[in-house]
Design a protein around this motif. Structure first.
Motif, PDB file in Angstrom:
ATOM      1  N   VAL A 140       0.839  -1.203   0.000  1.00 44.52           N
ATOM      2  CA  VAL A 140       0.000   0.000   0.000  1.00 44.52           C
ATOM      3  C   VAL A 140       0.874   1.254   0.000  1.00 44.52           C
ATOM      4  CG1 VAL A 140      -1.707   1.310   1.322  1.00 44.52           C
ATOM      5  CG2 VAL A 140      -1.942  -1.160   1.094  1.00 44.52           C
ATOM      6  N   GLY A 141       1.988   1.192   0.725  1.00 46.40           N
ATOM      7  CA  GLY A 141       2.902   2.335   0.765  1.00 46.40           C
ATOM      8  C   GLY A 141       3.452   2.676  -0.603  1.00 46.40           C
ATOM      9  N   PHE A 142       3.768   1.650  -1.401  1.00 42.49           N
ATOM     10  CA  PHE A 142       4.270   1.884  -2.757  1.00 42.49           C
ATOM     11  C   PHE A 142       3.212   2.567  -3.621  1.00 42.49           C
ATOM     12  CE2 PHE A 142       4.813   0.559  -7.183  1.00 42.49           C
ATOM     13  CZ  PHE A 142       6.089   1.051  -7.434  1.00 42.49           C
ATOM     14  N   LEU A 143       1.978   2.090  -3.539  1.00 46.49           N
ATOM     15  CA  LEU A 143       0.902   2.660  -4.347  1.00 46.49           C
ATOM     16  C   LEU A 143       0.640   4.127  -4.015  1.00 46.49           C
ATOM     17  CD1 LEU A 143      -1.714  -0.260  -4.314  1.00 46.49           C
ATOM     18  CD2 LEU A 143      -0.236   0.429  -6.215  1.00 46.49           C
ATOM     19  N   LEU A 144       0.791   4.471  -2.741  1.00 51.32           N
ATOM     20  CA  LEU A 144       0.434   5.817  -2.291  1.00 51.32           C
ATOM     21  C   LEU A 144       1.640   6.733  -2.073  1.00 51.32           C
ATOM     22  CD1 LEU A 144      -2.386   4.846   0.220  1.00 51.32           C
ATOM     23  CD2 LEU A 144      -2.632   5.631  -2.120  1.00 51.32           C
ATOM     24  N   MET A 145       2.821   6.274  -2.451  1.00 53.48           N
ATOM     25  CA  MET A 145       4.026   7.091  -2.266  1.00 53.48           C
ATOM     26  C   MET A 145       3.919   8.448  -2.971  1.00 53.48           C
ATOM     27  SD  MET A 145       6.816   6.992  -0.607  1.00 53.48           S
ATOM     28  CE  MET A 145       8.229   8.074  -0.461  1.00 53.48           C
ATOM     29  N   PRO A 146       3.381   8.526  -4.195  1.00 48.52           N
ATOM     30  CA  PRO A 146       3.256   9.848  -4.842  1.00 48.52           C
ATOM     31  C   PRO A 146       2.468  10.844  -4.005  1.00 48.52           C
ATOM     32  CG  PRO A 146       2.940   8.122  -6.453  1.00 48.52           C
ATOM     33  CD  PRO A 146       2.982   7.438  -5.114  1.00 48.52           C
ATOM     34  N   LEU A 147       1.412  10.372  -3.350  1.00 47.60           N
ATOM     35  CA  LEU A 147       0.614  11.272  -2.515  1.00 47.60           C
ATOM     36  C   LEU A 147       1.393  11.715  -1.280  1.00 47.60           C
ATOM     37  CD1 LEU A 147      -2.881   9.556  -2.726  1.00 47.60           C
ATOM     38  CD2 LEU A 147      -2.154  11.672  -3.829  1.00 47.60           C
TER      39      LEU A 147
END
Length: 221
Positions: A140-147
């Motif tokens: 989940v951290g990878f998916l939301l890193m841009p945010l």
């Protein structure tokens, strides 16, 4: 350990989203102060002012002085600057994390059942919680890193972005898509073990407290 009760994944998704939204709104001032304090300390050290005045100015950087400076310059509502990008990250992040954690642990338990039927050593429930928590947080951290990158930039007073869109365009211009994932390795090394250990000790604590309750109830009977 007995069979775990089945819970609709949607409930984990909704519960995580609500918890994430509440924590964002309540704790955003502390998150902003942390970001501002860290960047001020870094700036002062980078400038390399080793004079007595410079050292005194660095020592005066505290949570309270950062709080007071923010309120004086931006008003009380300035403490909630960055709440929107934080919500955009934490609400889906918390929702996806709790749902993914549930699915990961369910999947690992099913693997245990299959391996047990073939005489292969199964992993215990503690390891299931440890692996499930770490893997869910890392994914989940990878998916939301841009945010996360946008959130930190927007909270910072170094850039003074007027909107999230402006922050996004600036980051893209500086380093392209890769710029939205800068620091993921360090973040994953921090968050994945933390989440795995958190779930592990959380479940162990529940087991211990349940045993203590049974003992107390038995003595009282």
């Amino acid at each position: 350990m007995g069979k775990k009760s089945d819970v609709d994944p949607v409930l984990h998704l909704v519960g995580g989203a609500v918890a994430g939204a509440a924590s964002c709104v309540l704790l955003q001032p502390l998150d902003l102060i942390k970001t501002r304090l860290q960047q001020d300390i870094y700036q002062r050290k980078t400038l390399g002012d080793l004079s007595t005045k410079g050292a005194r100015a660095l020592s005066e950087l505290t949570i309270w002085t950062t709080f007071r400076k923010t309120v004086q310059n931006e008003g009380a509502w300035g403490l909630w600057r960055g709440t929107v990008p934080t919500i955009f990250r934490n609400v889906p992040g918390s929702a996806l994390y709790f749902m993914t954690l549930d699915q990961m642990r369910t999947g690992l338990r099913k693997v245990n059942m299959v391996t047990a039927n073939h005489g292969i050593m199964k992993i215990n429930e503690g390891t299931v919680n440890l692996i499930g928590g770490a893997a869910a947080r890392g994914g989940v951290g990878f998916l939301l890193m841009p945010l996360m990158i946008i959130k930190v930039r927007y909270e910072s007073n170094l850039y003074s972005y007027s909107s999230m869109w402006e922050a996004t365009r600036s980051i893209m211009k500086e380093g392209g898509i890769r710029a939205f994932f800068y620091g993921f390795g360090a973040t994953a090394l921090r968050d994945a073990p933390y989440a795995g250990l958190y779930v592990f000790f959380y479940e162990k604590s529940k087991e211990l407290l349940h045993c203590e309750t049974l003992i107390v109830d038995g003595l009282a009977a």
